[in-house]
Design a protein around this motif. Structure first.
Motif, PDB file in Angstrom:
ATOM      1  N   LEU A 329      41.843  38.157  37.143  1.00 21.86           N
ATOM      2  CA  LEU A 329      40.899  39.064  37.760  1.00 21.86           C
ATOM      3  C   LEU A 329      39.910  39.840  36.752  1.00 21.86           C
ATOM      4  CD1 LEU A 329      43.058  40.550  40.480  1.00 21.86           C
ATOM      5  CD2 LEU A 329      42.068  38.569  40.754  1.00 21.86           C
ATOM      6  N   ILE A 330      38.743  39.471  36.768  1.00 27.65           N
ATOM      7  CA  ILE A 330      37.870  39.980  35.920  1.00 27.65           C
ATOM      8  C   ILE A 330      36.519  40.904  36.728  1.00 27.65           C
ATOM      9  CG2 ILE A 330      36.390  39.762  33.989  1.00 27.65           C
ATOM     10  CD1 ILE A 330      37.747  37.123  33.396  1.00 27.65           C
ATOM     11  N   GLY A 331      36.669  42.369  36.422  1.00 25.62           N
ATOM     12  CA  GLY A 331      35.346  43.117  36.791  1.00 25.62           C
ATOM     13  C   GLY A 331      35.255  43.051  38.168  1.00 25.62           C
ATOM     14  N   VAL A 332      36.144  42.837  39.119  1.00 25.68           N
ATOM     15  CA  VAL A 332      35.975  42.858  40.435  1.00 25.68           C
ATOM     16  C   VAL A 332      36.705  44.175  41.072  1.00 25.68           C
ATOM     17  CG1 VAL A 332      35.917  40.252  40.965  1.00 25.68           C
ATOM     18  CG2 VAL A 332      37.971  41.297  40.594  1.00 25.68           C
ATOM     19  N   ILE A 335      38.731  44.502  45.225  1.00 19.70           N
ATOM     20  CA  ILE A 335      39.212  43.362  45.526  1.00 19.70           C
ATOM     21  C   ILE A 335      40.531  43.045  46.237  1.00 19.70           C
ATOM     22  CG2 ILE A 335      40.202  42.290  43.462  1.00 19.70           C
ATOM     23  CD1 ILE A 335      37.409  40.619  45.053  1.00 19.70           C
TER      24      ILE A 335
ATOM     25  N   VAL B 346      39.327  34.793  39.431  1.00 21.24           N
ATOM     26  CA  VAL B 346      38.486  35.633  40.532  1.00 21.24           C
ATOM     27  C   VAL B 346      37.677  36.577  39.570  1.00 21.24           C
ATOM     28  CG1 VAL B 346      38.294  37.004  42.443  1.00 21.24           C
ATOM     29  CG2 VAL B 346      40.019  35.399  42.354  1.00 21.24           C
ATOM     30  N   THR B 347      36.355  36.278  39.711  1.00 20.35           N
ATOM     31  CA  THR B 347      35.499  37.329  38.941  1.00 20.35           C
ATOM     32  C   THR B 347      34.067  37.259  39.419  1.00 20.35           C
ATOM     33  OG1 THR B 347      34.548  37.995  36.556  1.00 20.35           O
ATOM     34  CG2 THR B 347      34.952  35.496  37.049  1.00 20.35           C
ATOM     35  N   ASN B 351      30.216  38.807  35.313  1.00 21.52           N
ATOM     36  CA  ASN B 351      31.320  39.156  34.203  1.00 21.52           C
ATOM     37  C   ASN B 351      31.605  37.733  33.619  1.00 21.52           C
ATOM     38  OD1 ASN B 351      32.651  41.980  34.484  1.00 21.52           O
ATOM     39  ND2 ASN B 351      32.115  41.538  36.519  1.00 21.52           N
TER      40      ASN B 351
END
Lengths: 371, 371
Positions: A329-332, A335, B346-347, B351
């Motif tokens: 998970l990046i920059g969410v 969520i 998931v991003t 990003n």
């Protein structure tokens, strides 16, 4: 803590899929069978363990669907067969709790029953026990009692109970009559309720003498009462139970216990409330699940799943991992990611209530295989 | 369209995993093997088909890693064995293109080669063909030519080529010398470049006589040139090729062709540019992939994956489905979801460039099994 209560039987209605927790909750893996707190146990097991000191291990009944029998027995090894009440199909809470009341009343005419949902989360077990003991003391006097949770915030997702006049009952430190039940309020109203301090959250816990509860059902829904009597009369006869369940159960009115028992009893001044000063949540959706598991820290990423392999970079919210996959998970923010072998959900806390719509859409579009 | 060019050989360097497209791109499934446009074909196959009318099907060489031989041959059935140049390990673009130039020059001293990355996306095949024919005409005159894409927006993810003086060459409608190459600019600079109209995107396409290219390599990196000569001399001898590759290839300098050929040639006035008025993208990350597949419509959800089972409610961005799972997206904007059997990303588009950091982190934390 004192010994178990001699005249008390705990009842756990274990129904309800928990559609807003799809794809974690499924028809064949409903919410109560999941560990939603990282305790290592299912919510059902946690509920059972919370009640055992109050009722005794042999005096806890579970009302559940036939389909869940094996799963329930796996969660509660050693539960006596006579304490598992199987529904042939879901008929809502009045039928489920009424069935338990009718069966237990036949077995033990003076029994006091307390019903506690299988899929709620409570923190503060000791405080919970004191509240139940107070509620049982009040129930012994012929009241139907409930435990109202002292609100920790102006929640709009719960119904509220307004306290009325104080009740002085031996063995209960703090009890009142119930003035009225109110449905889920808007935020302004909820804020006023919390400021007022006479409003408590309705956690759906009812404690009552079985005969008092059945009389209330009889007064308000004679058809339901008659069906329950017929079921109870045949229940403990192995040969007769099956045919009677098959014939009578599907005909019972589908209605919530609030309408058949709680609200009418409140109007008659027969409903009492004991405040519960413990943390309680019905974990109604993933926003609630995220909050529960992040300890309220807004920027945290809560992780549920025993073998979770998560890599997160500037992510917050909740991830539920029911596979062995690496989840990145990046920059969410805020969520919600729920990863199961056959279905994946990606949403946000803000949209958590809309999950039920997806479940409905999956049904409509013929993709019920993942429900 | 005219016949294939008789003196032309197309070269497709098929290397580069595409780390920013993880978990879609992997060491064993690099970017060029994927269908990123929903065309039904891999980018490699699309590249090959784009070049076939220009070079002829038997005159397209692929330079790739030994590990990808089977996959490349599966994508390009019938590619002559002599047109697959296998690297024992990645040594960057100067070595890859230089190897092709050296081998093809030995086979055919006057050959003109054009190198085109295996993992770029082009729309406007006919316009592309005209540009290549122009570039070949310029290359026949002894220039190293490149095709510079006319910018459609002030992109900050690409390098730019500044056009210099006009070149008048028979058979080329529009060609110029290259003044200079510039690295990826900031947004202000990029806006100025686009307004100026003399700046084109550097798409890494080089078209040149093989002997001219090799002379430029020799002038700027004699060690690389010597190694390439040794490899080419042994290449078409089945018994000698293997041992020479094993010995020489790993010693070649790892350097991009831009530094060994393009920039030095530009300084000497030997680099020409032909403008390409077609849509081009290097699909460098998921933001670019989302844009490519949504047709630029900001509120659309682009879906990639043959058997995708997607349910979306107020979602935009891109979802790549490489499993049979139902994927449900609710209320997530500019989201990037990449679902593969062993890894999930998931991003958000914003990003997308940070994905490479995840790949690095997975390496560092011993989870290279999903890379």
């Amino acid at each position: 803590m004192a010994d178990a209560l001699q005249d008390f039987y705990a009842v756990i209605p274990a129904g309800g899929v928990g559609s807003r927790l799809w794809p974690l909750s499924r028809a064949d893996a409903p919410k109560f069978l999941h560990d939603l707190t990282g305790s290592g146990h299912s919510l059902l097991r946690d509920t059972w363990e919370r009640l055992a000191p109050l009722a005794g291990e042999d005096r806890i009944a579970v009302v559940t669907g036939r389909a869940h029998r094996a799963a329930v027995e796996a969660q509660l090894p050693g539960i006596p067969d006579r304490n598992v009440f199987l529904e042939s199909e879901p008929r809502d809470s009045a039928a489920a709790i009424g069935l338990a009341a009718a069966i237990l009343h036949r077995r033990e005419p003076d029994v006091i029953i307390g019903s506690f949902a299988a899929d709620h989360v409570i923190r503060g077990t000791r405080v919970f026990e004191f509240a139940v003991r107070d509620a049982v003391a009040v129930a012994r006097e012929g009241y139907i009692s409930t435990i109202g949770i002292t609100p920790s915030e102006p929640a709009i997702g719960f119904g509220y109970i307004q306290r009325g006049g104080e009740l002085i009952v031996d063995g209960a430190r703090d009890a009142s009559l119930v003035d009225r039940f109110v449905e889920k309020p808007d935020l302004e109203t909820a804020k006023a309720y919390v400021a007022d301090r006479s409003y408590l959250w309705n956690a759906g816990m009812f404690i009552s003498r079985a005969d008092v509860l059945l009389a209330e059902i009889e007064a308000n829904n004679p058809a339901l009462h008659a069906g329950l009597m017929e079921l109870a009369e045949a229940w403990d006869d192995r040969d007769r139970r099956g045919p009677v369940v098959d014939r009578v159960w599907p005909t019972l009115p589908k209605i919530a216990i609030d309408y058949v028992v709680a609200e009418p009893a409140a109007e008659k001044g027969k409903l009492a409330v004991v405040p519960g000063h413990f943390d309680w949540d019905d974990v109604g959706d993933f926003a609630s699940l995220a909050k529960l598991n992040s300890g309220g820290r807004k920027n945290d990423l809560a992780i549920l799943g025993e073998n979770a392999r998560i890599l997160s970079d500037a992510a917050s919210g909740i991830v539920v991992s029911h596979t062995t996959r690496v989840i990145s998970l990046i920059g969410v923010k805020d969520i919600v990611v729920v990863d199961t072998p056959d279905a994946l959900l990606v949403t946000t806390s803000e949209n958590a209530q809309r999950v039920k719509g997806v479940v409905d859409a999956l049904k409509l579009t013929g993709r019920g295989d993942v429900l």
